[in-house]
Design an enzyme around this catalytic site. Structure first.
Site, mmCIF file in Angstrom:
data_model
loop_
_atom_site.group_PDB
_atom_site.id
_atom_site.type_symbol
_atom_site.label_atom_id
_atom_site.label_comp_id
_atom_site.label_asym_id
_atom_site.label_seq_id
_atom_site.Cartn_x
_atom_site.Cartn_y
_atom_site.Cartn_z
ATOM 1 C CB THR A 128 -0.907 0.016 1.250
ATOM 2 O OG1 THR A 128 -1.550 1.288 1.379
ATOM 3 C CG2 THR A 128 -0.099 -0.244 2.522
ATOM 4 C CG ASP A 129 -1.108 4.939 -1.102
ATOM 5 O OD1 ASP A 129 -1.655 4.322 -0.156
ATOM 6 O OD2 ASP A 129 -1.711 5.781 -1.799
ATOM 7 C CD GLU A 130 -3.306 3.531 4.401
ATOM 8 O OE1 GLU A 130 -3.160 3.705 5.625
ATOM 9 O OE2 GLU A 130 -4.335 3.055 3.895
ATOM 10 C CE1 TYR A 155 -3.084 -2.509 5.840
ATOM 11 C CE2 TYR A 155 -3.274 -0.170 5.343
ATOM 12 C CZ TYR A 155 -3.188 -1.489 4.920
ATOM 13 O OH TYR A 155 -3.184 -1.769 3.577
ATOM 14 C CE LYS A 159 0.190 -4.724 3.065
ATOM 15 N NZ LYS A 159 -0.116 -6.097 2.578
#
Length: 333
Positions: A128-130, A155, A159
């Site tokens: 994810t870009d997060e 979260y 990741k």
């Protein structure tokens, strides 16, 4: 052409489920194995159209169970692993971080170890870009694959940790891997705890729509089928060891998304209610997908087309989301 075997973890979730359907339909010479533990956000009903296909197989299993996973890898000798399985809801990660560490970090390590022991053609890790953290509101830059990792939620931290494990297996053991980091996805079969389906369904029922803070947080939106095609390309053309960002080039404020949906459904903006902001709420995400575009990918969906089709899909598929809202789906899958 010889048959290939692909294991898709989390293939009963939103993105993984769309990817399973895409692969089953587009690659009849591939056997597609959907491995899923069937948590609250997964269901098998979405696969009714493909469940009788000769190249589709479902396996109920937990990616954190090494004995089961290794036995499966040894038996089936997969050519490809596409790893979607993850806890992914930021609010839930703030409330209960250990579940995210267990599934997202340990689960990834178990899969990597099993894949290493049997040898595979390619391991694709869906991230994810997060993991990059946040951008400032009006900052002209975008996330690239070289942007330092600076996750801000349990979260995204889980990741980022799993990303580093994947890279370590490439550097240490020479495992053929790719990592893809996507922006916010939307489209059919998205579980109605996420912004777009939640807004659609609450608007249909004339219920209040809660928006964090002032709604100015910005996300880049990617249609799930554009994402599936990007992953397909990375599986077959991605250079081993490389990371590829996948973005829709559609940055919108959360409040703008809500208003677009309300306008499309002919509902009043009076349904909007602003609530206390989420803890550690990232301001803005923006993706530079140039590297992936050099492989030959670009998104086909404009946001206008994608959001219109998505709204219509939810209007046409109450038989799917209705049981989710009343939780009866959990007793029938």
């Amino acid at each position: 052409m010889s048959r290939k075997k692909m294991l898709v973890t989390g293939g009963s979730g939103f993105i993984g489920g769309n990817f399973v359907q895409y692969m089953v339909q587009h690659y009849p010479n591939y056997d597609i194995y959907n491995l899923d533990v069937l948590t609250y956000a997964a269901d098998l009903r979405k696969h009714k159209a493909i469940e009788t296909k000769p190249n589709y197989f479902f396996i109920h299993g937990d990616i954190t169970d090494f004995t089961t996973i290794y036995s499966l890898f040894k038996k089936e000798q997969f050519d490809f692993v596409v790893h979607f399985a993850a806890e992914s809801h930021v609010d839930r990660s703030i409330q209960n971080p250990p579940i995210f560490t267990h599934t997202n970090v340990l689960g990834t390590q178990v899969l990597l170890e099993a894949a290493k022991q049997v040898g595979i053609e390619k391991f694709i890790h869906i991230s994810t870009d997060e993991v990059y953290g946040e951008l400032e509101w009006d900052e002209p830059t975008l996330f690239t694959e070289e942007t330092p990792l600076q996750p801000n939620s349990p979260y995204s931290a889980s990741k980022a940790s799993s990303d580093l494990l994947v890279l370590a297996y490439f550097k240490t053991y020479g495992m053929p891997i790719n990592i893809t980091r996507c922006s916010n996805n939307y489209g059919p079969f998205q579980f109605p705890e996420k912004l777009i389906p939640l807004t659609i369904l609450r608007a249909l029922k004339d219920e209040k729509i809660s928006v964090y803070g002032n709604g100015e947080n910005i996300r880049d939106w990617l249609h799930v089928m554009d994402h599936c095609k990007a992953i397909d390309l990375v599986v077959h053309e991605g250079i081993s060891g490389e990371i590829y960002n996948v973005g829709g080039n559609n940055e919108w404020q959360n409040i703008e998304i809500v208003k677009i949906i309300l306008q499309s459904l002919g509902k009043s903006e009076e349904l909007i209610t602003f609530v206390r902001d989420r803890l550690g709420h990232d301001k803005r995400y923006g993706i530079d997908a140039t590297k992936l575009q050099r492989l030959g990918w670009k998104p086909k969906y404009t946001f206008d087309k994608g959001i219109s089709e998505t709204i219509q899909w939810y209007l046409n598929n109450e038989d799917w989301w209705g049981p989710i809202l009343n939780k009866s789906y959990q007793t029938v899958q």
